[in-house]
Motif scaffolding. Structure first.
Motif, mmCIF file in Angstrom:
data_model
loop_
_atom_site.group_PDB
_atom_site.id
_atom_site.type_symbol
_atom_site.label_atom_id
_atom_site.label_comp_id
_atom_site.label_asym_id
_atom_site.label_seq_id
_atom_site.Cartn_x
_atom_site.Cartn_y
_atom_site.Cartn_z
ATOM 1 N N ARG A 1 7.654 3.488 12.693
ATOM 2 C CA ARG A 1 6.560 3.559 13.672
ATOM 3 C C ARG A 1 5.635 2.354 13.530
ATOM 4 O O ARG A 1 5.177 1.783 14.531
ATOM 5 C CB ARG A 1 5.765 4.862 13.480
ATOM 6 C CG ARG A 1 6.505 6.107 13.910
ATOM 7 C CD ARG A 1 5.563 7.303 13.996
ATOM 8 N NE ARG A 1 4.943 7.608 12.703
ATOM 9 C CZ ARG A 1 5.464 8.428 11.796
ATOM 10 N NH1 ARG A 1 6.628 9.026 12.031
ATOM 11 N NH2 ARG A 1 4.829 8.664 10.658
ATOM 12 N N PHE A 2 5.374 1.981 12.292
ATOM 13 C CA PHE A 2 4.505 0.829 12.041
ATOM 14 C C PHE A 2 5.115 -0.452 12.607
ATOM 15 O O PHE A 2 4.440 -1.222 13.306
ATOM 16 C CB PHE A 2 4.285 0.697 10.536
ATOM 17 C CG PHE A 2 3.687 -0.611 10.114
ATOM 18 C CD1 PHE A 2 2.346 -0.896 10.332
ATOM 19 C CD2 PHE A 2 4.466 -1.587 9.501
ATOM 20 C CE1 PHE A 2 1.798 -2.111 9.941
ATOM 21 C CE2 PHE A 2 3.928 -2.799 9.105
ATOM 22 C CZ PHE A 2 2.586 -3.059 9.332
ATOM 23 N N LEU A 3 6.384 -0.717 12.332
ATOM 24 C CA LEU A 3 7.043 -1.931 12.821
ATOM 25 C C LEU A 3 7.084 -1.953 14.343
ATOM 26 O O LEU A 3 6.875 -3.006 14.966
ATOM 27 C CB LEU A 3 8.467 -2.023 12.258
ATOM 28 C CG LEU A 3 8.594 -2.211 10.740
ATOM 29 C CD1 LEU A 3 10.062 -2.220 10.329
ATOM 30 C CD2 LEU A 3 7.915 -3.499 10.279
ATOM 31 N N MET B 1 -5.386 -4.260 8.663
ATOM 32 C CA MET B 1 -5.010 -4.386 7.252
ATOM 33 C C MET B 1 -5.938 -3.549 6.376
ATOM 34 O O MET B 1 -5.486 -2.890 5.433
ATOM 35 C CB MET B 1 -5.066 -5.858 6.823
ATOM 36 C CG MET B 1 -3.967 -6.734 7.398
ATOM 37 S SD MET B 1 -4.181 -8.449 6.836
ATOM 38 C CE MET B 1 -2.807 -9.279 7.656
ATOM 39 N N VAL B 2 -7.214 -3.568 6.681
ATOM 40 C CA VAL B 2 -8.175 -2.770 5.917
ATOM 41 C C VAL B 2 -7.907 -1.287 6.132
ATOM 42 O O VAL B 2 -7.975 -0.474 5.187
ATOM 43 C CB VAL B 2 -9.620 -3.137 6.310
ATOM 44 C CG1 VAL B 2 -10.625 -2.205 5.636
ATOM 45 C CG2 VAL B 2 -9.920 -4.589 5.934
ATOM 46 N N SER B 3 -7.557 -0.909 7.364
ATOM 47 C CA SER B 3 -7.209 0.495 7.635
ATOM 48 C C SER B 3 -5.996 0.914 6.820
ATOM 49 O O SER B 3 -5.941 2.025 6.279
ATOM 50 C CB SER B 3 -6.925 0.690 9.132
ATOM 51 O OG SER B 3 -8.079 0.466 9.902
ATOM 52 N N GLN C 1 0.809 -1.211 0.000
ATOM 53 C CA GLN C 1 0.000 0.000 0.000
ATOM 54 C C GLN C 1 0.848 1.269 0.000
ATOM 55 O O GLN C 1 0.492 2.263 -0.636
ATOM 56 C CB GLN C 1 -0.934 0.014 1.217
ATOM 57 C CG GLN C 1 -1.775 1.254 1.357
ATOM 58 C CD GLN C 1 -2.737 1.459 0.200
ATOM 59 O OE1 GLN C 1 -3.139 0.499 -0.468
ATOM 60 N NE2 GLN C 1 -3.134 2.706 -0.051
ATOM 61 N N ASN C 2 1.973 1.252 0.690
ATOM 62 C CA ASN C 2 2.709 2.493 0.947
ATOM 63 C C ASN C 2 3.999 2.667 0.146
ATOM 64 O O ASN C 2 4.669 3.692 0.282
ATOM 65 C CB ASN C 2 3.030 2.591 2.447
ATOM 66 C CG ASN C 2 1.781 2.778 3.285
ATOM 67 O OD1 ASN C 2 1.158 3.827 3.282
ATOM 68 N ND2 ASN C 2 1.400 1.713 4.001
ATOM 69 N N ARG C 3 4.369 1.701 -0.678
ATOM 70 C CA ARG C 3 5.593 1.826 -1.486
ATOM 71 C C ARG C 3 5.451 2.972 -2.479
ATOM 72 O O ARG C 3 4.357 3.270 -2.963
ATOM 73 C CB ARG C 3 5.835 0.522 -2.245
ATOM 74 C CG ARG C 3 4.742 0.205 -3.227
ATOM 75 C CD ARG C 3 4.709 -1.247 -3.648
ATOM 76 N NE ARG C 3 3.440 -1.566 -4.270
ATOM 77 C CZ ARG C 3 3.300 -1.976 -5.526
ATOM 78 N NH1 ARG C 3 4.345 -2.155 -6.296
ATOM 79 N NH2 ARG C 3 2.110 -2.261 -6.010
ATOM 80 N N ASP C 4 6.584 3.584 -2.765
ATOM 81 C CA ASP C 4 6.566 4.631 -3.784
ATOM 82 C C ASP C 4 6.867 4.026 -5.149
ATOM 83 O O ASP C 4 6.933 2.791 -5.297
ATOM 84 C CB ASP C 4 7.541 5.758 -3.427
ATOM 85 C CG ASP C 4 9.000 5.303 -3.392
ATOM 86 O OD1 ASP C 4 9.321 4.242 -3.969
ATOM 87 O OD2 ASP C 4 9.819 6.000 -2.775
ATOM 88 N N SER D 1 -5.317 3.966 3.735
ATOM 89 C CA SER D 1 -4.378 5.045 4.105
ATOM 90 C C SER D 1 -4.662 5.630 5.478
ATOM 91 O O SER D 1 -4.417 6.814 5.731
ATOM 92 C CB SER D 1 -4.412 6.159 3.042
ATOM 93 O OG SER D 1 -4.034 5.646 1.771
ATOM 94 N N GLN D 2 -5.144 4.803 6.383
ATOM 95 C CA GLN D 2 -5.367 5.222 7.767
ATOM 96 C C GLN D 2 -4.246 4.675 8.643
ATOM 97 O O GLN D 2 -3.703 3.602 8.368
ATOM 98 C CB GLN D 2 -6.721 4.713 8.260
ATOM 99 C CG GLN D 2 -7.907 5.265 7.489
ATOM 100 C CD GLN D 2 -9.218 4.607 7.873
ATOM 101 O OE1 GLN D 2 -9.246 3.664 8.665
ATOM 102 N NE2 GLN D 2 -10.308 5.080 7.291
ATOM 103 N N PRO D 3 -3.890 5.378 9.706
ATOM 104 C CA PRO D 3 -2.808 4.898 10.577
ATOM 105 C C PRO D 3 -3.204 3.649 11.347
ATOM 106 O O PRO D 3 -4.390 3.420 11.624
ATOM 107 C CB PRO D 3 -2.581 6.079 11.527
ATOM 108 C CG PRO D 3 -3.883 6.812 11.540
ATOM 109 C CD PRO D 3 -4.439 6.670 10.149
#
Length: 579
Positions: free
Chosen positions: A381-383, A411-413, A366-369, A417-419
């Protein structure tokens, strides 16, 4: 409704059929049978064809069932093999090994048997004569570098000294079995291959299309070697890429991807490619908004809507990208990840279950550029957050199934794009402290090693271990020390976290003495009597303890346990996981 041609046949009837022109297609996996499977096949057919080692009369009406062969006639009228590749290939090698022995035999039975084998292996002309240049089987398996060796063995009957493929090994195996049989039962020699051809039964199932053949396959197993889920998916991709004119590109990319996954994934169940498809499945589930804790079987998930997901180029590209991400995780790639990210990933490799790999896969996808990279601070922060949550949940709500509910929701969040907050599942500090205090961290529980890995990397001076390092649980106050001097007031403290640390296996074996003063040199490293240097531990805390303490007592155990617990609660608080 799809039509099927199903009619059990003897090996002779099936192989000698004028239409018999088998093709093992390029999307199949390489030949996988080894000596164990060949030995089983030989033992079974020998016991059937020569009952009681020839002491019992053979019933010419008896049959021995070898299993199904699922095929469909492709666009060039070849019988493309969907199921039964292993069995079919092995029977061809067995018949070819028999054929080689009949070369100079002129008795009537031997000549007739030889001619029957010829018509099983080679195509015949209009007069029924075998064309020794035209085999009845061909292999185009893209990932099998030894397929040409298989075809050469069938053509020549010779295995060259340097050939080490499974085909060559199994052909030699059958040659040895036949030599032994000929020496022991010379009068039965022509009977064995004849009875194999006449009385061993296959169930050829000829479907009208590849899709139908695949559906049939999904309910059948090859003899100990069923196609994996990813093999089925490969067939769907193959068909899609063939339709858009990119078949050759796909074959190369699939082969490269298989080799890559085999080097990085080592699942307990399924294949490495299955593992990749599983990690990607969780991303797609999240994109579909699925929070249900019931997870479908892998094949069931991907076969929805006639495998629509596998008929898209971006799906395959995503799988390649995801595999390379995990390759860099496993290789601790310093170009992709900072030291603090690598430290967090190292700790997660000691997670009490594999759920972290799925949620990390979702986060990455979801977050890769555009270059496949992640924002450093966001990823860190996620890890940190998922580490604290998964570790705590393993004690307060043990079992990976319980973890599904909160993690699937996050996972759905993530894909929205939700924290990641775990807002509905935060912990009460007092409850966590109480449960951890009463929890027995014995060595058989995965969370014990998890906690020790987390604790080791709370030390900023702790260097990164290579992931292949084998770390074991060290009792700083050794268990056999208590057996000898009983110097603890409470034996339960032996298993307290404060008495445990991760230690390299090679050092853990040497440091087993019951006295702490004897462990010191192993922790620090030393030069032995042969002037050989023995490296000390890379666990910074143990190295520090060996430099500052002369003994490790019960008070040290209790103080260290309290410190670990206090720091862990601080960690949960810092990551917003406490109410």
């Amino acid at each position: 409704m799809s039509k099927l041609n199903v009619d059990q046949k003897t090996i002779k009837d099936l192989f000698q059929d004028k239409r018999a022109d088998f093709l093992i297609p390029d999307y199949q996996r390489p030949y996988a049978w080894g000596e164990t499977e060949c030995q089983t096949l030989w033992d079974d057919i020998f016991s059937f064809a020569i009952p009681d080692e020839g002491r019992t009369e053979f019933d010419s009406n008896s049959e021995y069932f070898l299993g199904p062969i699922v095929t469909f006639k492709n666009s060039v009228s070849k019988m493309e093999v969907i199921d039964g590749q292993q069995r079919l290939t092995t029977l061809m090698l067995l018949l070819r090994a028999f054929y080689e022995k009949f070369g100079h035999m002129q008795d009537k039975a031997s000549v007739a048997t030889k001619q029957n084998i010829e018509k099983c292996i080679w195509k015949t002309d209009e007069f029924g004569e075998p064309d020794m240049s035209a085999l009845k089987i061909d292999s185009e398996v893209a990932t099998d570098k030894d397929k040409d060796e298989f075809l050469e063995i069938l053509k020549t009957g010779v295995v060259k000294p340097g050939q080490k493929s499974r085909y060559a090994a199994n052909y030699r195996f059958f040659q040895n079995c036949i030599d032994d049989f000929l020496a022991k039962y010379p009068t039965y020699f022509a009977y064995l291959p004849t009875r194999i051809m006449n009385n061993c039964i296959l169930l050829p199932i000829e479907a009208e299309s590849q899709d139908t053949a695949l559906r049939i396959f999904s309910t059948l197993n090859d003899r100990g070697m069923p196609l994996s889920d990813s093999d089925i998916f490969k067939a769907q991709f193959y068909k899609y890429y063939s339709d858009i004119g990119k078949k050759d590109l796909f074959i190369k990319q699939w082969k490269d991807l298989e080799e890559l996954t085999e080097s990085i994934f080592h699942p307990l169940n399924g294949t490495p490619m299955d593992e990749l498809f599983t990690r990607y499945m969780y991303y797609i589930r999240a994109k579909q908004g699925i929070k249900s804790s019931t997870t479908e079987a892998l094949r069931k998930f991907y076969e929805k809507d006639n495998y629509t997901l596998l008929k898209r180029e971006d799906t395959f590209n995503d799988l390649i990208t995801l595999a390379h991400f995990w390759e860099d995780v496993i290789n601790q790639d310093k170009d992709r990840f900072s030291q603090r990210i690598l430290r967090r990933l190292f700790v997660l490799n000691y997670a009490p279950n594999g759920m972290w790999t799925y949620v990390v896969s979702v986060f990455f996808m979801q977050n890769r550029d555009s270059e496949g990279l992640l924002d450093e601070d966001q990823f860190y922060r996620f890890l940190s957050k998922i580490t604290g949550f998964i570790w705590t949940y393993a004690v307060t709500n043990p079992g990976v199934n319980a973890l599904r509910t909160p993690v699937y929701a996050e996972m759905v969040s993530i894909v929205n794009s939700q924290p990641v907050t775990f807002v509905d599942f935060k912990f009460e500090a007092d409850k966590v402290q109480s449960m951890f205090a009463n929890f027995t961290f014995n060595n058989s529980r995965p969370i014990t090693k998890s906690m020790l890995a987390w604790w080791a990397f709370q030390d900023d001076d702790q260097e990164l271990f290579p992931l292949e390092t084998v770390l074991e649980i060290e009792h700083i106050y050794a268990r056999n020390r208590y057996d000898k001097d009983k110097s603890l007031t409470d034996v339960k403290n032996l298993e307290a976290l404060g008495n445990k640390a991760l230690l390299e296996k090679r050092i853990n074996i040497r440091a087993a003495d019951y006295r702490f003063e004897d462990k010191i040199k192993y922790y620090q490293g030393f030069v032995n009597s042969r002037n050989q240097k023995k490296e000390g531990t890379r666990n910074h805390e143990l190295h520090h303890l060996s430099e500052t303490l002369t003994d490790f007592t019960e008070k040290d155990i209790l103080d260290r346990t309290e410190e670990i617990m206090a720091k862990f609660l601080d960690y949960l608080r810092e990551n917003g996981l406490l109410k």
